[in-house]
Design a protein around this motif. Structure first.
Motif, PDB file in Angstrom:
ATOM      1  N   TYR A  83     -28.894 -84.400 -36.640  1.00  0.00           N
ATOM      2  CA  TYR A  83     -29.567 -84.625 -37.930  1.00  0.00           C
ATOM      3  C   TYR A  83     -30.173 -83.372 -38.544  1.00  0.00           C
ATOM      4  N   VAL A  84     -30.610 -82.440 -37.698  1.00  0.00           N
ATOM      5  CA  VAL A  84     -31.452 -81.358 -38.207  1.00  0.00           C
ATOM      6  C   VAL A  84     -30.652 -80.278 -38.947  1.00  0.00           C
ATOM      7  N   SER A  85     -31.255 -79.704 -39.994  1.00  0.00           N
ATOM      8  CA  SER A  85     -30.658 -78.563 -40.702  1.00  0.00           C
ATOM      9  C   SER A  85     -31.443 -77.280 -40.487  1.00  0.00           C
ATOM     10  N   VAL A  86     -32.771 -77.432 -40.440  1.00  0.00           N
ATOM     11  CA  VAL A  86     -33.639 -76.260 -40.373  1.00  0.00           C
ATOM     12  C   VAL A  86     -34.716 -76.503 -39.310  1.00  0.00           C
ATOM     13  N   VAL A  87     -34.959 -75.508 -38.460  1.00  0.00           N
ATOM     14  CA  VAL A  87     -36.059 -75.580 -37.496  1.00  0.00           C
ATOM     15  C   VAL A  87     -37.095 -74.519 -37.878  1.00  0.00           C
ATOM     16  N   LEU A  96     -34.241 -70.573 -28.983  1.00  0.00           N
ATOM     17  CA  LEU A  96     -33.205 -70.120 -29.900  1.00  0.00           C
ATOM     18  C   LEU A  96     -31.815 -70.223 -29.260  1.00  0.00           C
ATOM     19  N   LYS A  97     -31.746 -69.856 -27.980  1.00  0.00           N
ATOM     20  CA  LYS A  97     -30.465 -69.920 -27.262  1.00  0.00           C
ATOM     21  C   LYS A  97     -29.983 -71.367 -27.136  1.00  0.00           C
ATOM     22  N   GLU A  98     -30.924 -72.267 -26.870  1.00  0.00           N
ATOM     23  CA  GLU A  98     -30.563 -73.678 -26.741  1.00  0.00           C
ATOM     24  C   GLU A  98     -30.144 -74.271 -28.100  1.00  0.00           C
ATOM     25  N   ILE A  99     -30.855 -73.906 -29.151  1.00  0.00           N
ATOM     26  CA  ILE A  99     -30.455 -74.372 -30.490  1.00  0.00           C
ATOM     27  C   ILE A  99     -29.045 -73.886 -30.787  1.00  0.00           C
ATOM     28  N   ASN A 100     -28.771 -72.625 -30.463  1.00  0.00           N
ATOM     29  CA  ASN A 100     -27.440 -72.065 -30.698  1.00  0.00           C
ATOM     30  C   ASN A 100     -26.359 -72.812 -29.910  1.00  0.00           C
ATOM     31  N   LYS A 101     -26.682 -73.098 -28.652  1.00  0.00           N
ATOM     32  CA  LYS A 101     -25.718 -73.779 -27.776  1.00  0.00           C
ATOM     33  C   LYS A 101     -25.368 -75.181 -28.306  1.00  0.00           C
ATOM     34  N   GLN A 102     -26.402 -75.931 -28.648  1.00  0.00           N
ATOM     35  CA  GLN A 102     -26.168 -77.292 -29.147  1.00  0.00           C
ATOM     36  C   GLN A 102     -25.528 -77.271 -30.535  1.00  0.00           C
ATOM     37  N   ARG A 104     -23.475 -75.010 -31.622  1.00  0.00           N
ATOM     38  CA  ARG A 104     -22.065 -74.660 -31.430  1.00  0.00           C
ATOM     39  C   ARG A 104     -21.253 -75.875 -31.038  1.00  0.00           C
ATOM     40  N   LYS A 105     -21.799 -76.672 -30.111  1.00  0.00           N
ATOM     41  CA  LYS A 105     -21.115 -77.907 -29.697  1.00  0.00           C
ATOM     42  C   LYS A 105     -20.891 -78.838 -30.870  1.00  0.00           C
ATOM     43  N   SER A 106     -21.854 -78.878 -31.779  1.00  0.00           N
ATOM     44  CA  SER A 106     -21.763 -79.774 -32.946  1.00  0.00           C
ATOM     45  C   SER A 106     -21.076 -79.108 -34.131  1.00  0.00           C
ATOM     46  N   GLU A 107     -20.606 -77.882 -33.920  1.00  0.00           N
ATOM     47  CA  GLU A 107     -19.970 -77.119 -35.001  1.00  0.00           C
ATOM     48  C   GLU A 107     -20.852 -77.023 -36.234  1.00  0.00           C
ATOM     49  N   LYS A 108     -22.125 -76.687 -35.991  1.00  0.00           N
ATOM     50  CA  LYS A 108     -23.076 -76.521 -37.083  1.00  0.00           C
ATOM     51  C   LYS A 108     -23.689 -75.119 -37.013  1.00  0.00           C
ATOM     52  N   THR A 109     -24.321 -74.735 -38.089  1.00  0.00           N
ATOM     53  CA  THR A 109     -25.189 -73.563 -38.060  1.00  0.00           C
ATOM     54  C   THR A 109     -26.588 -74.039 -38.433  1.00  0.00           C
ATOM     55  N   ILE A 110     -27.549 -73.734 -37.588  1.00  0.00           N
ATOM     56  CA  ILE A 110     -28.918 -74.179 -37.836  1.00  0.00           C
ATOM     57  C   ILE A 110     -29.741 -73.009 -38.366  1.00  0.00           C
ATOM     58  N   LYS A 111     -30.398 -73.259 -39.485  1.00  0.00           N
ATOM     59  CA  LYS A 111     -31.315 -72.258 -40.035  1.00  0.00           C
ATOM     60  C   LYS A 111     -32.624 -72.306 -39.265  1.00  0.00           C
ATOM     61  N   CYS A 112     -33.132 -71.143 -38.883  1.00  0.00           N
ATOM     62  CA  CYS A 112     -34.346 -71.086 -38.047  1.00  0.00           C
ATOM     63  C   CYS A 112     -35.390 -70.178 -38.677  1.00  0.00           C
ATOM     64  N   LEU A 113     -36.645 -70.599 -38.516  1.00  0.00           N
ATOM     65  CA  LEU A 113     -37.769 -69.733 -38.889  1.00  0.00           C
ATOM     66  C   LEU A 113     -38.569 -69.435 -37.632  1.00  0.00           C
ATOM     67  N   ASN A 145     -24.113 -67.002 -32.789  1.00  0.00           N
ATOM     68  CA  ASN A 145     -23.393 -67.198 -34.052  1.00  0.00           C
ATOM     69  C   ASN A 145     -23.686 -68.511 -34.759  1.00  0.00           C
ATOM     70  N   ASN A 146     -24.373 -69.425 -34.068  1.00  0.00           N
ATOM     71  CA  ASN A 146     -24.630 -70.731 -34.692  1.00  0.00           C
ATOM     72  C   ASN A 146     -26.081 -70.924 -35.119  1.00  0.00           C
ATOM     73  N   ILE A 147     -26.806 -69.831 -35.156  1.00  0.00           N
ATOM     74  CA  ILE A 147     -28.136 -69.880 -35.766  1.00  0.00           C
ATOM     75  C   ILE A 147     -28.225 -68.785 -36.822  1.00  0.00           C
ATOM     76  N   LEU A 148     -29.108 -69.045 -37.794  1.00  0.00           N
ATOM     77  CA  LEU A 148     -29.346 -68.084 -38.858  1.00  0.00           C
ATOM     78  C   LEU A 148     -30.865 -67.965 -38.993  1.00  0.00           C
ATOM     79  N   ILE A 149     -31.383 -66.762 -38.786  1.00  0.00           N
ATOM     80  CA  ILE A 149     -32.834 -66.587 -38.949  1.00  0.00           C
ATOM     81  C   ILE A 149     -33.126 -66.386 -40.434  1.00  0.00           C
ATOM     82  N   ILE A 150     -33.848 -67.341 -41.023  1.00  0.00           N
ATOM     83  CA  ILE A 150     -34.055 -67.285 -42.479  1.00  0.00           C
ATOM     84  C   ILE A 150     -35.479 -66.901 -42.879  1.00  0.00           C
ATOM     85  N   GLY A 151     -36.384 -66.769 -41.898  1.00  0.00           N
ATOM     86  CA  GLY A 151     -37.732 -66.356 -42.282  1.00  0.00           C
ATOM     87  C   GLY A 151     -38.793 -66.697 -41.265  1.00  0.00           C
ATOM     88  N   VAL A 152     -40.018 -66.860 -41.760  1.00  0.00           N
ATOM     89  CA  VAL A 152     -41.174 -67.056 -40.886  1.00  0.00           C
ATOM     90  C   VAL A 152     -41.965 -68.292 -41.315  1.00  0.00           C
TER      91      VAL A 152
END
Ligand SMILES: *Cc1c(COP(=O)(O)O)cnc(C)c1O
Length: 224
Positions: A83-87, A96-102, A104-113, A145-152
């Motif tokens: 469900y999640v788009s942004v953390v 961060l590594k776990e978000i990336n791993k999950q 990738r499995k879901s073929e998503k990119t999660i935006k992270c702050l 590759n499946n996370i994007l750091i978008i800010g703080v």
């Protein structure tokens, strides 16, 4: 159909610059309440507890942009992933590594702050600038590759003293600019400062917020 929450939201929107993104914080609100606001025309919502989030999200429209804003344990990343788009609350490299791993499995990119500790209170989660530097240094080595750091992101001290709150938000803005200049100067994705809640969003906007997270001012009946 326009609901009360939508009227409250419009009142906030009319009062702030239009480039500010509003996350409607729907913790403790029912599926019906969230659905009503969605039907009125808002689709960005925030939840702070994994269990509550996944108990509601499956019953709501799939095009809701869900932001996870609370402390997130590594072992709960998997369950929110559908469900999640942004953390907003990344506070360790392990997370961060776990978000990336999950992701990738879901073929998503999660935006992270990256969440920073800016308040005086002991209990608030978050990184220091030094810890953030260490995390980002690791990111340069280990490409995720499946996370994007978008800010703080940060939360100010719960106080009526506007000077204290302003100063803490200014600290977060300074951290943002330091990181931007050091690591992200060529990266247009890194541009968000998530700060400000019902009681302090006006101060946050004055200090440079790009995302505000509002719960009670939208969902409670009290007019500001
Ligand atoms: C609850 C919460 C908010 C919104 O709080 P309100 O005072 O209801 O606007 C914002 N951010 C986080 C992290 C929260 O947990």
């Amino acid at each position: 159909m326009t609901c009360k929450a939508y009227v409250n939201l419009q009142n906030i929107i009319n009062d702030i610059p239009d480039n500010i993104k509003i996350v409607a914080v729907s913790k403790n609100r029912t599926v019906e309440t969230i659905q009503q606001l969605y039907n009125s025309g808002h689709n960005i919502f925030g939840e702070n507890r994994a269990q509550e989030f996944i108990s509601k999200a499956p019953d709501l429209p799939i095009d809701i942009e869900w932001h996870f804003i609370g402390h997130l344990q590594t072992n709960k990343v998997k369950m929110i992933m559908p469900y999640v788009s942004v953390v907003h609350s990344v506070d360790s490299f392990k997370l961060l590594k776990e978000i990336n791993k999950q992701a990738r499995k879901s073929e998503k990119t999660i935006k992270c702050l990256l969440q920073f500790h800016i308040a005086q209170e002991e209990s608030k989660y978050g990184l220091s600038l030094k810890e953030a530097n260490e995390i980002i240094d690791k990111l340069v080595e280990v490409k995720l590759n499946n996370i994007l750091i978008i800010g703080v992101m940060g939360m100010a001290t719960f106080t009526k003293d506007c000077e204290v709150v302003s100063k803490e938000f200014r600290t977060l803005k300074d951290i943002f600019h330091t990181l931007k200049n050091t690591y992200f100067s060529g990266d247009e994705n890194f541009r968000e400062i998530s700060m400000g809640m019902s009681d302090d969003y006006k101060i946050a906007i004055k200090e440079g917020a790009t995302i505000i997270r509002i719960g009670s001012c939208i969902f409670d009946n009290a007019i500001q």
